[in-house]
Design a protein around this motif. Structure first.
Motif, PDB file in Angstrom:
ATOM      1  N   THR A 202      -3.616   0.979   3.245  1.00 18.70           N
ATOM      2  CA  THR A 202      -2.911   2.189   3.685  1.00 18.70           C
ATOM      3  C   THR A 202      -1.802   1.845   4.665  1.00 18.70           C
ATOM      4  O   THR A 202      -0.687   2.384   4.583  1.00 18.70           O
ATOM      5  N   CYS A 203      -2.078   0.931   5.580  1.00 24.32           N
ATOM      6  CA  CYS A 203      -1.056   0.510   6.545  1.00 24.32           C
ATOM      7  C   CYS A 203       0.114  -0.180   5.849  1.00 24.32           C
ATOM      8  O   CYS A 203       1.286   0.064   6.182  1.00 24.32           O
ATOM      9  N   ILE A 204      -0.200  -1.041   4.886  1.00 22.24           N
ATOM     10  CA  ILE A 204       0.865  -1.743   4.168  1.00 22.24           C
ATOM     11  C   ILE A 204       1.695  -0.756   3.349  1.00 22.24           C
ATOM     12  O   ILE A 204       2.927  -0.860   3.290  1.00 22.24           O
ATOM     13  N   ARG A 205       1.044   0.209   2.728  1.00 27.38           N
ATOM     14  CA  ARG A 205       1.785   1.215   1.965  1.00 27.38           C
ATOM     15  C   ARG A 205       2.728   1.994   2.880  1.00 27.38           C
ATOM     16  O   ARG A 205       3.843   2.347   2.496  1.00 27.38           O
ATOM     17  N   TYR A 206       2.300   2.235   4.099  1.00 26.85           N
ATOM     18  CA  TYR A 206       3.161   2.921   5.066  1.00 26.85           C
ATOM     19  C   TYR A 206       4.348   2.038   5.448  1.00 26.85           C
ATOM     20  O   TYR A 206       5.491   2.515   5.532  1.00 26.85           O
ATOM     21  N   GLU A 222     -14.913   7.619   4.821  1.00 27.60           N
ATOM     22  CA  GLU A 222     -13.656   8.110   5.380  1.00 27.60           C
ATOM     23  C   GLU A 222     -13.557   7.790   6.865  1.00 27.60           C
ATOM     24  O   GLU A 222     -12.499   7.399   7.358  1.00 27.60           O
ATOM     25  N   GLN A 223     -14.683   7.929   7.579  1.00 26.05           N
ATOM     26  CA  GLN A 223     -14.679   7.642   9.011  1.00 26.05           C
ATOM     27  C   GLN A 223     -14.382   6.174   9.264  1.00 26.05           C
ATOM     28  O   GLN A 223     -13.615   5.824  10.173  1.00 26.05           O
ATOM     29  N   ALA A 224     -14.969   5.286   8.451  1.00 29.49           N
ATOM     30  CA  ALA A 224     -14.728   3.848   8.623  1.00 29.49           C
ATOM     31  C   ALA A 224     -13.273   3.500   8.322  1.00 29.49           C
ATOM     32  O   ALA A 224     -12.654   2.688   9.025  1.00 29.49           O
ATOM     33  N   VAL A 225     -12.719   4.126   7.283  1.00 25.24           N
ATOM     34  CA  VAL A 225     -11.322   3.859   6.932  1.00 25.24           C
ATOM     35  C   VAL A 225     -10.391   4.346   8.037  1.00 25.24           C
ATOM     36  O   VAL A 225      -9.445   3.650   8.431  1.00 25.24           O
ATOM     37  N   LEU A 226     -10.648   5.542   8.560  1.00 25.08           N
ATOM     38  CA  LEU A 226      -9.815   6.075   9.635  1.00 25.08           C
ATOM     39  C   LEU A 226      -9.910   5.214  10.887  1.00 25.08           C
ATOM     40  O   LEU A 226      -8.912   4.990  11.583  1.00 25.08           O
ATOM     41  N   THR A 227     -11.115   4.731  11.180  1.00 29.63           N
ATOM     42  CA  THR A 227     -11.276   3.848  12.339  1.00 29.63           C
ATOM     43  C   THR A 227     -10.479   2.567  12.156  1.00 29.63           C
ATOM     44  O   THR A 227      -9.820   2.076  13.085  1.00 29.63           O
ATOM     45  N   GLY A 228     -10.520   2.010  10.941  1.00 25.51           N
ATOM     46  CA  GLY A 228      -9.739   0.802  10.661  1.00 25.51           C
ATOM     47  C   GLY A 228      -8.242   1.055  10.755  1.00 25.51           C
ATOM     48  O   GLY A 228      -7.486   0.214  11.260  1.00 25.51           O
ATOM     49  N   ILE A 229      -7.789   2.220  10.281  1.00 24.92           N
ATOM     50  CA  ILE A 229      -6.364   2.553  10.368  1.00 24.92           C
ATOM     51  C   ILE A 229      -5.937   2.688  11.825  1.00 24.92           C
ATOM     52  O   ILE A 229      -4.854   2.224  12.223  1.00 24.92           O
ATOM     53  N   ASP A 230      -6.792   3.313  12.629  1.00 25.70           N
ATOM     54  CA  ASP A 230      -6.481   3.459  14.050  1.00 25.70           C
ATOM     55  C   ASP A 230      -6.346   2.095  14.715  1.00 25.70           C
ATOM     56  O   ASP A 230      -5.420   1.849  15.500  1.00 25.70           O
ATOM     57  N   LYS A 231      -7.268   1.195  14.397  1.00 32.62           N
ATOM     58  CA  LYS A 231      -7.229  -0.146  14.995  1.00 32.62           C
ATOM     59  C   LYS A 231      -5.988  -0.912  14.532  1.00 32.62           C
ATOM     60  O   LYS A 231      -5.297  -1.557  15.337  1.00 32.62           O
ATOM     61  N   LEU A 232      -5.668  -0.834  13.239  1.00 32.72           N
ATOM     62  CA  LEU A 232      -4.515  -1.567  12.713  1.00 32.72           C
ATOM     63  C   LEU A 232      -3.193  -0.976  13.198  1.00 32.72           C
ATOM     64  O   LEU A 232      -2.231  -1.713  13.433  1.00 32.72           O
ATOM     65  N   SER A 233      -3.138   0.335  13.345  1.00 29.55           N
ATOM     66  CA  SER A 233      -1.891   0.951  13.810  1.00 29.55           C
ATOM     67  C   SER A 233      -1.553   0.496  15.222  1.00 29.55           C
ATOM     68  O   SER A 233      -0.378   0.331  15.568  1.00 29.55           O
ATOM     69  N   ARG A 234      -2.587   0.279  16.044  1.00 28.80           N
ATOM     70  CA  ARG A 234      -2.339  -0.236  17.392  1.00 28.80           C
ATOM     71  C   ARG A 234      -2.027  -1.725  17.362  1.00 28.80           C
ATOM     72  O   ARG A 234      -1.193  -2.207  18.130  1.00 28.80           O
ATOM     73  N   LEU A 235      -2.672  -2.467  16.456  1.00 29.28           N
ATOM     74  CA  LEU A 235      -2.404  -3.899  16.351  1.00 29.28           C
ATOM     75  C   LEU A 235      -0.989  -4.162  15.837  1.00 29.28           C
ATOM     76  O   LEU A 235      -0.265  -5.006  16.378  1.00 29.28           O
TER      77      LEU A 235
END
Length: 659
Positions: A202-206, A222-235
């Motif tokens: 999802t991050c790469i697609r963005y 969905e919760q795990a995916v959202l948590t991963g997106i949150d972590k990657l967006s900050r990274l």
């Protein structure tokens, strides 16, 4: 069906909520009020149908979707006043017309005729309001495009491997920009196993300008995916990614966020293009250009070099000088025996080069580029997918020569990387030729649009609607119309063919006797293979059509031409009227001027001509192209029309052509 119809109170509530969202800044107004002078000039041009001024204002950065103090947008004004060409140009440049919006419905309702209304309906949202969508679609498609191979880094996420592009990651993510700048030779990167693969995808697609709001699963997944997106967006230092996914709102708000993200992403890639591709271009002598060695592992991740050569201005002068500088026999400057050694310098007829005039070597410019972006050109896409040398791996980057100047190649690259290309009229013809050579259809149409709107010079299409164009002035000659028509034929752009025919038709008295015009007519006739006697000449047919448009005789079959012929005959008979005879014709008004050789003196002739012209202007006398007096402007149009048609017939007979 009845349940889907909103009541009056519901509509009022929706409008109130929309105005509240706009006032709070949560929703961006699609048609903001603009009271600037430039926008007023733009609206006036749309109201008059002045294509040239419209194009100049758009190139100057005016907001094409703004509204004036009367709540009119430029597209509404052009549609309401019946200017089809202006409305088409506005839509091509990004003007919005959506049926489910107030301004869109208003534009459709106020369209002057069905032709304009059908044009408005043919432009949907994705075509008319999203000019950056083609660029975003291309970059997103790189994620799934395997041939030709353009990826230069592999990212491993659990059981998934993504083949990505360093320059995209570096342009869109500050994290990747720093990591890859420190180690540009990196070819693999492994993601921590604690982050779900779907989160990273999802991050790469963005980052690749895709829509990140995809299906994220349900429940704990969905919760795990959202948590991963949150972590990657900050990274990756892209916090807006997580905010956009969680953002709620109606379709209009989602579309607005999408538009803003495309603008931001395009701006980041544009900045990266300027700071890397254009900044690191290399200018070398042409004879040494092929000796340049550029390592494949470089800090801007370029994988190909494009070469453009400057035009050599010294070639013609050097050839001329060389033809004159033939070796001449030496001449003795001293006395003495002929077999003696001469003393002193020998005179030579060969001119010496002035110390101030030095030969400037021809230069070439090398642009470091990325094949992933060059794929937007069909020529490069075919080249890199074929077994040609340019598609093979090598230690150093391949150099691909492009037949154009560096300035034009920079324009082409700007379009491929950013979807934007700003260039002046003097470069439009070469941009058109190069875009056709590289099969970049959109850039070709943009160059053709620029030529057809700005090519009239100081005379806009509004001005050419009259028959009072001064063909003796050179202000309008900003282009070579013969080159434009030939370019339209070569590049298969009907817009240029129509523009050229119209341009000549409104100035036919200037071009009809030129030898190059005759040659152009012959070329037009030769474009028909196995020509038959009944075949007409396309260029002449178009000129006749626009000539009738010029003289307002497009409805000849209705009998209007007969009425005009009667008036023209009456005007011709009126040449012997008392008013005409009152024009000073001879010497009686100038008895004091001396008569030389029994004839009219030059001073007397000059004074008589001035007095006659002043008298004609005062009396409202108008003359045809042949110098005959016409009764009025209406008769003048009819007579000039017949005169020009007659000249066309004479030209066709002299060339042995029918039609």
């Amino acid at each position: 069906m009845a349940d889907t119809v909103l009541g009056k109170h519901q509509l009022e509530k929706a409008l109130y909520e929309e105005n509240k969202a706009v006032s709070s800044g949560a929703l961006k107004e699609e048609n903001p009020l603009d009271t600037s002078t430039d926008f007023r000039i733009f609206c006036d041009a749309c109201r008059r149908g002045d294509l040239r001024v419209c194009q100049e204002q758009i190139s100057g950065g005016v907001n094409i979707n703004a509204r004036d103090q009367f709540d009119y947008t430029p597209l509404i004004l052009a549609s309401l006043c019946g200017h089809y060409e202006v409305a088409q140009m506005l839509l091509e440049q990004g003007a919005r017309c959506e049926r489910d919006t107030f301004q869109g419905e208003r534009c459709l309702y106020n369209a002057l005729n069905d032709r304009i209304r059908n044009l408005l309906l043919s432009y949907d949202y994705s075509k008319s309001t999203d000019p950056l969508q083609p660029l975003a679609a291309h970059i997103t498609a790189l994620l799934t495009r395997d041939v030709p191979k353009t990826a230069d880094i592999a990212v491993h996420t659990g059981d998934t491997t993504l083949n990505l592009h360093k320059f995209v990651l570096s342009a869109r993510s500050p994290y990747f920009a720093k990591k890859l700048a420190a180690a540009p030779e990196t070819t693999t990167w492994k993601l921590a196993s604690s982050v779900p693969s779907q989160s990273f995808q999802t991050c790469i697609r963005y980052l690749y300008l895709g829509d990140a709001g995809a299906d994220l699963g349900e429940g704990e997944e969905e919760q795990a995916v959202l948590t991963g997106i949150d972590k990657l967006s900050r990274l990756l230092e892209v916090p807006q990614l997580f905010d956009n996914i969680l953002g709620s709102g109606d379709r209009r708000q989602a579309r607005q966020r999408r538009t803003e993200e495309l603008e931001k992403g395009s701006g980041q890639i544009s900045a990266w293009f300027r700071e890397n591709v254009l900044r690191y271009k290399v200018v070398v002598e042409s004879q040494k250009a092929d000796e340049v060695k550029w390592d494949r592992d470089n800090e801007i991740f370029a994988d190909v070099l494009l070469r453009a050569d400057e035009e050599d201005e010294d070639d013609e002068s050097d050839l001329h000088a060389a033809s004159e500088a033939l070796p001449a026999p030496a001449v003795r400057r001293t006395d003495g025996p002929l077999n003696g050694i001469p003393i002193g310098p020998l005179a030579s007829h060969q001119p010496s080069r002035s110390p101030s005039r030095k030969h400037t070597p021809r230069t070439s410019t090398l642009f470091p580029c990325h094949r992933a972006m060059l794929l937007r050109s069909e020529l490069f896409a075919t080249m890199f997918a074929s077994p040609f040398r340019e598609s093979q791996e090598s230690a150093h980057l391949h150099i691909i020569p492009i037949d154009c100047t560096p300035a034009v190649l920079e324009i082409v690259l700007s379009f491929l990387y950013t979807e934007r290309a700003n260039f002046s009229l003097d470069k439009a013809l070469e941009v058109l030729r190069v875009a056709d050579m590289l099969f970049i259809e959109k850039l070709k149409q943009r160059a053709a649009l620029l030529i057809s709107t700005l090519g009239n010079g100081n005379a806009s299409l509004v001005d050419t609607a009259t028959t009072t164009i001064d063909c003796d002035t050179e202000d309008d000659e900003v282009i070579n119309i013969y080159d434009i028509i030939r370019a339209g034929w070569d590049t298969r752009v009907p817009r240029l063919e129509e523009f050229g025919a119209r341009f000549i038709a409104f100035r036919l008295e200037k071009y009809i006797d030129e030898p190059e015009f005759k040659l152009l007519v012959q070329e037009s006739a030769a474009r028909i293979q196995k020509r038959q006697e009944t075949d007409t000449v396309e260029l002449i047919d178009d000129i006749r059509y626009y000539l009738s448009d010029r003289f307002r005789l497009r409805f000849e079959d209705s009998g209007l031409d007969g009425m005009m012929n009667e008036e023209s005959n009456g005007a011709a008979q009126g040449e012997n009227s008392d008013d005409v005879r009152a024009i000073p014709q001879g010497d009686e008004d100038y008895p004091d001027l001396p008569d030389i050789d029994g004839g009219l003196s030059s001073a007397r002739a000059s004074a008589a001509a001035k007095d006659s012209a002043a008298f004609e202007a005062q009396q409202g006398v108008v003359r045809t192209l042949d110098g005959d007096i016409a009764g009025d402007e209406f008769a003048l149009d009819a007579m000039n029309y017949q005169i020009l048609l007659g000249k066309i017939e004479v030209l066709m007979e002299s060339l042995g052509l029918d039609g």
